[in-house]
Design a protein around this motif. Sequence first.
Motif, short mmCIF file in Angstrom:
data_model
loop_
_atom_site.label_atom_id
_atom_site.label_comp_id
_atom_site.label_asym_id
_atom_site.label_seq_id
_atom_site.Cartn_x
_atom_site.Cartn_y
_atom_site.Cartn_z
N SER A 29 0.83 -1.21 0.00
CA SER A 29 0.00 0.00 0.00
C SER A 29 0.86 1.26 0.00
O SER A 29 0.61 2.18 -0.79
CB SER A 29 -0.88 0.07 1.25
OG SER A 29 -1.46 -1.15 1.53
N GLU A 48 10.69 3.18 5.83
CA GLU A 48 10.54 1.72 5.73
C GLU A 48 11.58 1.07 6.63
O GLU A 48 12.77 1.37 6.53
CB GLU A 48 10.71 1.29 4.27
CG GLU A 48 10.90 -0.21 4.05
CD GLU A 48 9.78 -1.09 4.61
OE1 GLU A 48 8.60 -0.80 4.35
OE2 GLU A 48 10.10 -2.05 5.34
N GLY A 519 -3.71 -3.57 4.87
CA GLY A 519 -4.58 -4.72 5.16
C GLY A 519 -5.47 -4.50 6.37
O GLY A 519 -6.54 -5.10 6.47
N THR A 531 -4.49 -8.88 -1.56
CA THR A 531 -3.61 -7.76 -1.92
C THR A 531 -4.19 -6.88 -3.01
O THR A 531 -3.99 -5.66 -3.02
CB THR A 531 -2.21 -8.30 -2.28
OG1 THR A 531 -1.79 -9.13 -1.20
CG2 THR A 531 -1.21 -7.19 -2.48
C1 LIG Z 1 5.24 -15.56 0.84
C2 LIG Z 1 4.00 -14.75 0.70
C3 LIG Z 1 3.12 -14.98 -0.35
C4 LIG Z 1 1.98 -14.21 -0.49
N1 LIG Z 1 1.17 -14.43 -1.56
C5 LIG Z 1 0.08 -13.66 -1.75
C6 LIG Z 1 -0.72 -13.81 -2.91
O1 LIG Z 1 -0.45 -14.64 -3.79
N2 LIG Z 1 -1.82 -13.01 -3.05
C7 LIG Z 1 -2.15 -12.07 -2.10
O2 LIG Z 1 -3.15 -11.38 -2.28
N3 LIG Z 1 -1.38 -11.89 -1.00
C8 LIG Z 1 -0.27 -12.65 -0.81
N4 LIG Z 1 0.52 -12.44 0.30
C9 LIG Z 1 0.12 -11.39 1.25
C10 LIG Z 1 0.58 -10.00 0.80
O3 LIG Z 1 1.97 -9.93 0.81
C11 LIG Z 1 0.00 -8.96 1.75
O4 LIG Z 1 -1.39 -9.10 1.77
C12 LIG Z 1 0.30 -7.50 1.36
O5 LIG Z 1 1.65 -7.28 1.12
C13 LIG Z 1 -0.18 -6.58 2.47
O6 LIG Z 1 0.00 -5.24 2.09
P1 LIG Z 1 0.12 -4.08 3.19
O7 LIG Z 1 0.31 -2.82 2.45
O8 LIG Z 1 -1.01 -4.22 4.13
O9 LIG Z 1 1.42 -4.44 4.02
P2 LIG Z 1 2.93 -4.81 3.59
O10 LIG Z 1 3.02 -5.12 2.15
O11 LIG Z 1 3.34 -5.84 4.56
O12 LIG Z 1 3.72 -3.46 3.85
C14 LIG Z 1 4.01 -2.98 5.13
C15 LIG Z 1 5.41 -2.39 5.13
O13 LIG Z 1 5.58 -1.62 6.30
C16 LIG Z 1 6.85 -1.87 6.85
N5 LIG Z 1 6.77 -1.56 8.29
C17 LIG Z 1 6.07 -2.22 9.23
N6 LIG Z 1 6.22 -1.65 10.42
C18 LIG Z 1 7.03 -0.58 10.25
C19 LIG Z 1 7.56 0.42 11.13
N7 LIG Z 1 7.24 0.43 12.44
N8 LIG Z 1 8.40 1.37 10.62
C20 LIG Z 1 8.72 1.36 9.29
N9 LIG Z 1 8.24 0.44 8.42
C21 LIG Z 1 7.40 -0.52 8.90
C22 LIG Z 1 7.08 -3.33 6.55
O14 LIG Z 1 8.45 -3.66 6.62
C23 LIG Z 1 6.49 -3.46 5.15
O15 LIG Z 1 7.44 -3.19 4.15
C24 LIG Z 1 1.68 -13.20 0.45
C25 LIG Z 1 2.56 -12.96 1.51
C26 LIG Z 1 3.71 -13.71 1.64
C27 LIG Z 1 4.64 -13.41 2.77
#
Ligand SMILES: Cc1cc2nc3c(=O)[nH]c(=O)nc-3n(C[C@H](O)[C@H](O)[C@H](O)COP(=O)(O)OP(=O)(O)OC[C@H]3O[C@@H](n4cnc5c(N)ncnc54)[C@H](O)[C@@H]3O)c2cc1C
Lengths: 558, 194
Positions: A29, A48, A519, A531
Amino acid sequence: MAKSYANIARTKFDQNAEVDFLIIGAGASGGIIAKELATAGFRVVALEQGPYLSEKDFVHDEFKFMQQRAITNDYKRQPNTFRHSEKEEAKVQPAIIYGRLVGGGSVPFAANYWRLHEIDFIERSKLGPIAGTGFSDWPITYAELEPYYTKAEWDLGVSGAPGPFDSPRSRPYPLPPLPIKSSGVLAERAARKLGWHAQPAPMAILSKPYRGRSACAHCGFCSYFGCEMEAKSSTLTTVIREAEKTGRCEIRPNSYVRQIEVNKAGLVTGVTYFDENRKERFQAAKAVVLSANGAETPKLLLMSKSSKFPHGLANSSGKVGKYLMFNGHANAGAVFEQQLNEFKSVAVSRIIHDFYNCDPKRGFYGGGGLDTRFVQYPLGFAIRGLPPDAPRWGREYKRMLAEQYTRTLTVLCHTTSLAVESNNITLDPHVKDEWGLPAVRVTYTDHASDLKMMQFLQDRAKELLDAAGARKVWARPVGPQSFGFHLLGTCRMGNDPKESVIDKDHRTHDVPNLFISDGSSMVTSGRGQPTCTIQALAYRASDRIVQLAKSGEIKSAL
Amino acid sequence: MGSKTISRRRFFIESCAGVSSAWLLSNVLDIPFAQEHAHQAALSPTPTKLEFLSPEQAAEIEAIAAQIIPTDETPGAREARVIYFIDRALATFASDDRPAVMKGLDDLQSRVRKRFKNSGKFSELKSKQQIEVLKSIEKGSFFELIRTMTVCGMFADPSYGGNYNEIGWKMVGFSDDFAFEPPFGFYDQESEAK
Ligand SMILES: Cc1cc2nc3c(=O)[nH]c(=O)nc-3n(C[C@H](O)[C@H](O)[C@H](O)COP(=O)(O)OP(=O)(O)OC[C@H]3O[C@@H](n4cnc5c(N)ncnc54)[C@H](O)[C@@H]3O)c2cc1C
């Protein structure tokens, strides 16, 4: 290719100066929001915690990426604890996984990219309440989110073709489906026999060159790995580069935020974070967007306590961290006569959505989707990829490994998780991470309906494998989950400030210059593969935030 | 660290005991590793030397590994030089496991001595006898540990010291290529042909 980006001058702001927007987490996101806000003319810093890697770092090494978790959260440095219920003492054990680098989970994800259906947003009004749960409608509809689904698919690059159960779309997929694999052919054959429908899997991976990036080379190193071809549409490979090209966005890696700071008026002033030398720094901003995922976002809010916000920031509802949803996961395995070689190419080529909708005749709430795949590299396969009754060592073990690695197939079942308040993220009172911050404590027990749905779909998975002509089919018993890839619902969106954390503009009910989009915003879990929705929400949130900022609604708190 | 430290060993063992569905498993295997070290040794032209284990201990462990993935018509753990992977693991990332390995070897020795009235050397038993002994300990944590290490040594990238000549990968039919083209397997080829 990477070359064109390698030489871009990276923007670095004076760390003492206030920026317009500070984004916490440059993940699935955060990367999108950075690009959208910078493109709209604002000065943006994204902090990050993970490193800034590039394609050359993404080698084919199962040991490093799967066993050593080179690009996912490291349980030794940032442990989690887990318990099934409040009554238990939480134990230190891996309970969540996410991508911990610039690009977040969009780098190691398998790239299954399912939209939600219309029903997902309004299921509560269609079906009525479910006792003991926080089952609710979303404050937005599929129609409101649709333009942003389209935007995500076109901006990032998604391959696919619509299926019979999909909700309407305003534009086709930008790219045709990826080539069908043996797993896909078997899914199609079996589905036809059973009167079900196998449709091309929507994947955030390029089937053709797109916007200067090359097409997938089918090396097979997707799930858990970064893509060295730039064919996987991670935010690292796409929007983050575009954000940087505006000259108005700084991505600051190795920056671990520990506190969101507020002033006496209750407005956010910036954040305190650890830099790469673990030195504490402050970055001021007019507004903050929190995109740290469904586990780290609530953790950070709960840590950001102050006299004005004694229960954690933006938590007047008490819902921060509550209603954690993992999606349900079950599977069935099979061996076939001939070689499938599922280790080649992307994880999934066909999916089945015949059981997507809830059917009252089943006697419980839930829905889900199936896919056929076998994502096992040799080491993981040898440890646990054979059928449960197979020998674990010796001549026969060796013979089975040799014969079955290329002939094994699994059907994965992805199902609904009900929002239950006692499933949640809290701060562990004892365990600390390497920075001295509290560990994420996960409390989770699947709702009875969730378990029934997993069982129901696992039974369908076995039927599918039988119909596909498998030589042997097996399944491990369905049971309560203790591990999540999908971290959803922990700062849910809603119209009622007593029942939700953010409003439909992704603005927290309590703090006018604090936004959350990741999420944690999801109200229901969908049927897996969240995602696509998380990223559509990020595009929509960006639009809303830009409009609020342009109308003068976001003022500096300093 | 905080008031509780995380037992690396616990992860190691739990991951083998199997906690959740198969596709979740691999990422709870906890094996941090001194890679550089491994790379160096893998690239070195001289025969690899033991760094932690004594030759006698290595012979015992290698004999177990060779029962886990035996040599028959095709090469097994021995030819894949799994023992060097294990030795290096114990010398580096898995140093926490040394006491368990040492105790396991001691127990093995007394067991063998008692059963066969010999010196207690597992590696000197006949294959049939070795299998009998391993069956009596296959449910225990020592065997589980050696099994996991053997499998890692067999299938991890050759740069870590084991999987010599990609013996492990060849055995299962895996190949690490930069690119593949469809058809990938029998069934997609068959359907393309139609
Ligand atoms: C191996 C694997 C396979 C997957 N396959 C799928 C799939 O096929 N399809 C699907 O829909 N989803 C899949 N997922 C799930 C998907 O990765 C997540 O749903 C998605 O990335 C979530 O997005 P987000 O923006 O909520 O968080 P994230 O993408 O997790 O981003 C959050 C970011 O914030 C950073 N962060 C956290 N806390 C802090 C802090 N305190 N200070 C600074 N930075 C911080 C983290 O390091 C991270 O980079 C998979 C996940 C994994 C691990």
